[in-house]
Motif scaffolding. Structure first.
Motif, mmCIF file in Angstrom:
data_model
loop_
_atom_site.group_PDB
_atom_site.id
_atom_site.type_symbol
_atom_site.label_atom_id
_atom_site.label_comp_id
_atom_site.label_asym_id
_atom_site.label_seq_id
_atom_site.Cartn_x
_atom_site.Cartn_y
_atom_site.Cartn_z
ATOM 1 N N VAL A 271 0.835 -1.198 0.000
ATOM 2 C CA VAL A 271 0.000 0.000 0.000
ATOM 3 C C VAL A 271 0.874 1.253 0.000
ATOM 4 O O VAL A 271 0.593 2.224 -0.713
ATOM 5 N N ALA A 272 1.948 1.224 0.783
ATOM 6 C CA ALA A 272 2.843 2.374 0.853
ATOM 7 C C ALA A 272 3.490 2.652 -0.497
ATOM 8 O O ALA A 272 3.631 3.821 -0.898
ATOM 9 N N VAL A 273 3.879 1.621 -1.214
ATOM 10 C CA VAL A 273 4.466 1.818 -2.544
ATOM 11 C C VAL A 273 3.470 2.538 -3.447
ATOM 12 O O VAL A 273 3.805 3.518 -4.126
ATOM 13 N N GLN A 274 2.228 2.047 -3.461
ATOM 14 C CA GLN A 274 1.218 2.681 -4.312
ATOM 15 C C GLN A 274 1.004 4.141 -3.934
ATOM 16 O O GLN A 274 0.970 5.027 -4.795
ATOM 17 N N ARG A 275 0.872 4.406 -2.639
ATOM 18 C CA ARG A 275 0.582 5.776 -2.197
ATOM 19 C C ARG A 275 1.742 6.718 -2.506
ATOM 20 O O ARG A 275 1.531 7.834 -2.979
ATOM 21 N N HIS A 276 2.954 6.289 -2.259
ATOM 22 C CA HIS A 276 4.087 7.185 -2.469
ATOM 23 C C HIS A 276 4.314 7.472 -3.945
ATOM 24 O O HIS A 276 4.716 8.591 -4.301
ATOM 25 N N LEU A 277 4.074 6.499 -4.815
ATOM 26 C CA LEU A 277 4.138 6.774 -6.252
ATOM 27 C C LEU A 277 3.124 7.854 -6.623
ATOM 28 O O LEU A 277 3.429 8.795 -7.356
ATOM 29 N N LYS A 278 1.911 7.700 -6.103
ATOM 30 C CA LYS A 278 0.868 8.698 -6.374
ATOM 31 C C LYS A 278 1.273 10.075 -5.856
ATOM 32 O O LYS A 278 1.144 11.091 -6.571
ATOM 33 N N VAL A 279 1.761 10.135 -4.623
ATOM 34 C CA VAL A 279 2.070 11.432 -4.012
ATOM 35 C C VAL A 279 3.213 12.132 -4.746
ATOM 36 O O VAL A 279 3.181 13.360 -4.932
ATOM 37 N N LEU A 280 4.219 11.386 -5.174
ATOM 38 C CA LEU A 280 5.279 12.000 -5.976
ATOM 39 C C LEU A 280 4.690 12.672 -7.216
ATOM 40 O O LEU A 280 5.075 13.787 -7.587
#
Length: 333
Positions: A271-280
């Motif tokens: 989940v963290a991988v998905q969210r951080h890609l989005k936030v970048l």
């Protein structure tokens, strides 16, 4: 009320107040966020204040806010009370929760106080996850994929101007879709989607929740990732590990999951991988499209959080390799 300016939405805000809560002395900007919404603070002669939420209906309809607000209020979670509304013009009159976000508060707090606040917010997430989800949008593969594409379009291509070969781009699509499928298959609960330090207000001894209108039905770990892997605060690593364990125990006791600790930690990482890609991608878009360049300062921490998550998701080793060399310029030695 001599502080008017050439701003049609502000004039509409004055008219809204004149109809629903007249007698105010001043109406001044309170804050804005990463969307098209703005917030005005109306001050009254007796010292009372109210917040006018200005949400242009053609860009940010207030109906989702009202829907999610009702769900949270029914669950006895701390949210600002709505005193008046104008759905056609996109205005709400809300309690003034002040200006002390968790982000601002913790900067001046002692370590023990910060740790307690983080634990309190983590505990609140268990109640949040149990909020009614019937009728909420699903955090499905389409939505998850669209979010991750922000990284490719706005961060890699737009911000860094980095090129990928056809082979690399095809590999990105496979990995992106794999992450989306994994998250979409996780048992769904209520997800705020932006439960972080700038959306939690220190008010009346509680951490009141704001900016909840984009809630969905999605992975249990999502809001915990937003809190513990915040793009604005680098919480101590031992606190993060402790709070993951504590949340997992509380969630199991509440019947929200039957996953083992190992399985939950792995879900957290994906989940963290998905969210951080989005936030970048979002931060890059806010800079390039909207001129909000301050968000570029938050890219390095978000990138470090992404690397932390990839360390804990060995099945995504190919993604780590693909992202080599794409760190933010302001994070490079």
């Amino acid at each position: 009320m001599s502080d008017t300016v050439a701003d049609p939405r502000r004039e509409l805000a004055h008219a809204f107040l004149d109809r629903h809560a007249p007698g105010y002395d001043t109406l001044r900007a309170a804050s804005s966020d990463a969307s098209n919404r703005r917030y005005w603070r109306a001050a009254y002669p007796d010292g009372q204040t109210r917040i006018v939420m200005d949400s242009p209906p053609e860009k940010e309809p207030v109906a989702p806010f009202l829907d999610v607000h009702a769900r949270l209020e029914s669950a006895d979670l701390p949210v600002p009370h709505i005193h008046a509304r104008d759905l056609d013009r996109g205005f709400l009159l809300l309690d003034d929760l002040g200006s002390e976000t968790l982000f601002a508060w913790q900067a001046e707090a002692k370590p023990a106080e910060r740790a307690t606040a983080l634990a309190d917010c983590r505990t609140q997430l268990v109640s949040l996850a149990r909020v009614e989800t019937d009728g909420l949008p699903a955090f499905d593969t389409s939505r998850l994929t669209t979010e991750m594409q922000l990284f490719d379009e706005w961060y890699r291509t737009g911000h860094l101007e980095a090129s990928w070969s056809k082979t690399q781009h095809a590999e990105w699509q496979v990995l992106r879709d794999r992450i989306a499928a994994r998250l979409a298959a996780m048992p769904p609960v209520f997800v705020h989607r932006d439960y972080h330090s700038r959306n939690l207000m220190h008010h009346a001894g509680e951490w009141a929740i704001i900016d909840f209108q984009d809630a969905v039905s999605g992975p249990l770990a999502y809001d915990l990732v937003s809190l513990l892997r915040d793009s604005y605060i680098d919480w101590p690593g031992e606190w993060v590990e402790r709070e993951i364990d504590a949340f997992w125990g509380q969630a199991r006791a509440a019947g929200l999951t039957d996953a083992s600790r190992e399985a939950f930690v792995e879900d957290f990482a994906w989940v963290a991988v998905q969210r951080h890609l989005k936030v970048l991608g979002i931060f890059a878009r806010l800079s390039r499209r909207d001129g909000k360049h301050g968000y570029l300062d938050d890219l390095p921490l978000t990138w470090r959080h992404l690397q932390w998550a990839l360390d804990r998701a060995p099945e995504l080793a190919a993604l780590r390799e693909l992202l080599t060399g794409l760190e933010p310029e302001n994070a490079r030695d």
